[in-house]
Design an enzyme around this catalytic site. Structure first.
Site, PDB file in Angstrom:
ATOM      1  N   PRO A 183      34.653  10.763   7.195  1.00 31.09           N
ATOM      2  CG  PRO A 183      37.017  10.334   6.989  1.00 31.09           C
ATOM      3  CD  PRO A 183      36.204  10.872   6.477  1.00 31.09           C
ATOM      4  CG  ASN A 184      35.886   5.019   7.270  1.00 28.56           C
ATOM      5  OD1 ASN A 184      35.576   4.379   5.980  1.00 28.56           O
ATOM      6  ND2 ASN A 184      37.297   5.464   6.910  1.00 28.56           N
ATOM      7  NE  ARG A 212      35.679   3.493  12.055  1.00 33.57           N
ATOM      8  CZ  ARG A 212      35.868   4.548  11.422  1.00 33.57           C
ATOM      9  NH1 ARG A 212      35.243   5.451  11.902  1.00 33.57           N
ATOM     10  NH2 ARG A 212      37.011   4.373  11.697  1.00 33.57           N
ATOM     11  CE1 TYR A 251      36.342   5.444  16.514  1.00 31.95           C
ATOM     12  CE2 TYR A 251      36.222   3.521  15.291  1.00 31.95           C
ATOM     13  CZ  TYR A 251      36.514   4.645  15.689  1.00 31.95           C
ATOM     14  OH  TYR A 251      38.058   5.146  15.440  1.00 31.95           O
ATOM     15  CG  ASN A 265      33.550  12.517  14.155  1.00 31.92           C
ATOM     16  OD1 ASN A 265      35.326  12.360  14.001  1.00 31.92           O
ATOM     17  ND2 ASN A 265      33.551  11.332  15.007  1.00 31.92           N
ATOM     18  CB  ALA A 325      41.049   8.977   8.981  1.00 28.97           C
ATOM     19  CD  GLU A 348      39.159  18.027  16.272  1.00 25.93           C
ATOM     20  OE1 GLU A 348      39.848  18.642  16.964  1.00 25.93           O
ATOM     21  OE2 GLU A 348      40.201  16.401  16.664  1.00 25.93           O
ATOM     22  CG  HIS A 377      37.940  12.912  18.101  1.00 26.07           C
ATOM     23  ND1 HIS A 377      38.103  12.375  16.460  1.00 26.07           N
ATOM     24  CD2 HIS A 377      38.529  14.089  18.227  1.00 26.07           C
ATOM     25  CE1 HIS A 377      38.935  13.574  15.685  1.00 26.07           C
ATOM     26  NE2 HIS A 377      38.648  14.308  16.902  1.00 26.07           N
ATOM     27  NE  ARG A 398      41.348   4.466  19.075  1.00 25.74           N
ATOM     28  CZ  ARG A 398      40.509   4.870  17.890  1.00 25.74           C
ATOM     29  NH1 ARG A 398      39.981   5.810  17.579  1.00 25.74           N
ATOM     30  NH2 ARG A 398      40.661   3.776  17.454  1.00 25.74           N
TER      31      ARG A 398
HETATM   32  C1  DQA Z   1      37.295   8.692  15.106  1.00 31.27           C
HETATM   33  C2  DQA Z   1      38.521   8.774  15.779  1.00 31.27           C
HETATM   34  C3  DQA Z   1      39.361   8.813  14.862  1.00 31.27           C
HETATM   35  O1  DQA Z   1      40.937   8.692  14.293  1.00 31.27           O
HETATM   36  C4  DQA Z   1      39.616   7.634  13.529  1.00 31.27           C
HETATM   37  O2  DQA Z   1      39.599   8.094  12.084  1.00 31.27           O
HETATM   38  C5  DQA Z   1      37.590   7.644  13.345  1.00 31.27           C
HETATM   39  C6  DQA Z   1      36.831   8.114  14.596  1.00 31.27           C
HETATM   40  C7  DQA Z   1      36.380   9.011  16.191  1.00 31.27           C
HETATM   41  O3  DQA Z   1      34.774   9.450  16.681  1.00 31.27           O
HETATM   42  O4  DQA Z   1      36.749   8.593  17.797  1.00 31.27           O
HETATM   43  O5  DQA Z   1      37.811   7.831  12.117  1.00 31.27           O
HETATM   44  O6  DQA Z   1      37.409  10.684  14.629  1.00 31.27           O
END
Ligand code: DQA
Length: 145
Positions: free
Chosen positions: A9-10, A17, A22, A74, A77, A98, A100, A107
Site C-alpha cells: 500500500p501507498n 510521497r 522514500y 515491499n 505498512a 523483504e 524497504h 524510525r
Molecule cells: C516502507 C516502510 C513502512 O514502514 C511504510 O509503511 C511504507 C514503506 C519502506 O519502503 O520504507 O509504506 O515499507
C-alpha cells in the site's frame, strides 16, 4: 527463472510521497530498473502493486501455481500489521526478500517490528530504490548457487 515483485500500500505514490523519506524514484522507475537488471541476470520479473491486503495474498497464492522462483516484497505498512501476509508467504514457501526503501529500524518504534522478516530469506532496508536491485541480485545468486 521468473521473479515476482510485490509492492504494498501507498507505494503507487512513490516519487511524490514523503520524498525526504522514500526518495524521488517512482514505482515505474523502480520496476524499469529491475527489468533491466533482470535482463542482465538472465531472469524475468513481473511487478504487482496493490493497496489491498487480500489482493497481495491472492497474488502470492497465484505465484505458487505459476512456478515463480522468488519474490521481492515491499509490504509497506502491512509489514508491521499483517499476519495474513506473513502466513501467505510461509504457505507457498517461495524464497522471498523483504525490501524497504527507508531504514525501518531507525524510525518510529512501531516500524521496528516486521511480521514478514521471520519467513523471508533476507531483509534489505535503508538503501532506497537501490535496495530492490540488491535484493534481486541476492536472490538470483542464492537460487542459482
Ligand atoms: C516502507 C516502510 C513502512 O514502514 C511504510 O509503511 C511504507 C514503506 C519502506 O519502503 O520504507 O509504506 O515499507
Amino acid at each position: 527463472m521468473r521473479f515476482l515483485v510485490l509492492h504494498g500500500p501507498n507505494l503507487n505514490l512513490l516519487g511524490t510521497r514523503e520524498p525526504d523519506v522514500y526518495g524521488r524514484a517512482t514505482l515505474a522507475d523502480i520496476d524499469g530498473g529491475l527489468a533491466g537488471l533482470a535482463g542482465e541476470l538472465g531472469v524475468s520479473i513481473e511487478s504487482f502493486q496493490s493497496n489491498h491486503e487480500g489482493a497481495l495474498i491472492d497474488r502470492i497464492h497465484a505465484a505458487a501455481r505459476e512456478g515463480i522462483a522468488g519474490i521481492l516484497i515491499n509490504p509497506g505498512a502491512y509489514t508491521h500489521t499483517s499476519i495474513a501476509l506473513r502466513d501467505a508467504l510461509a504457505a507457498v514457501a517461495i524464497p522471498a526478500v523483504e525490501v524497504h526503501l527507508s531504514n525501518i529500524h531507525a524510525r518510529e518504534s512501531f516500524r521496528r517490528r516486521s511480521h514478514i522478516a521471520p519467513v523471508v530469506v533476507a531483509q534489505i532496508a535503508g538503501f532506497g530504490a537501490a535496495g530492490y536491485g540488491l535484493a534481486l541480485r541476492g536472490l538470483v545468486a542464492r537460487l542459482k548457487g
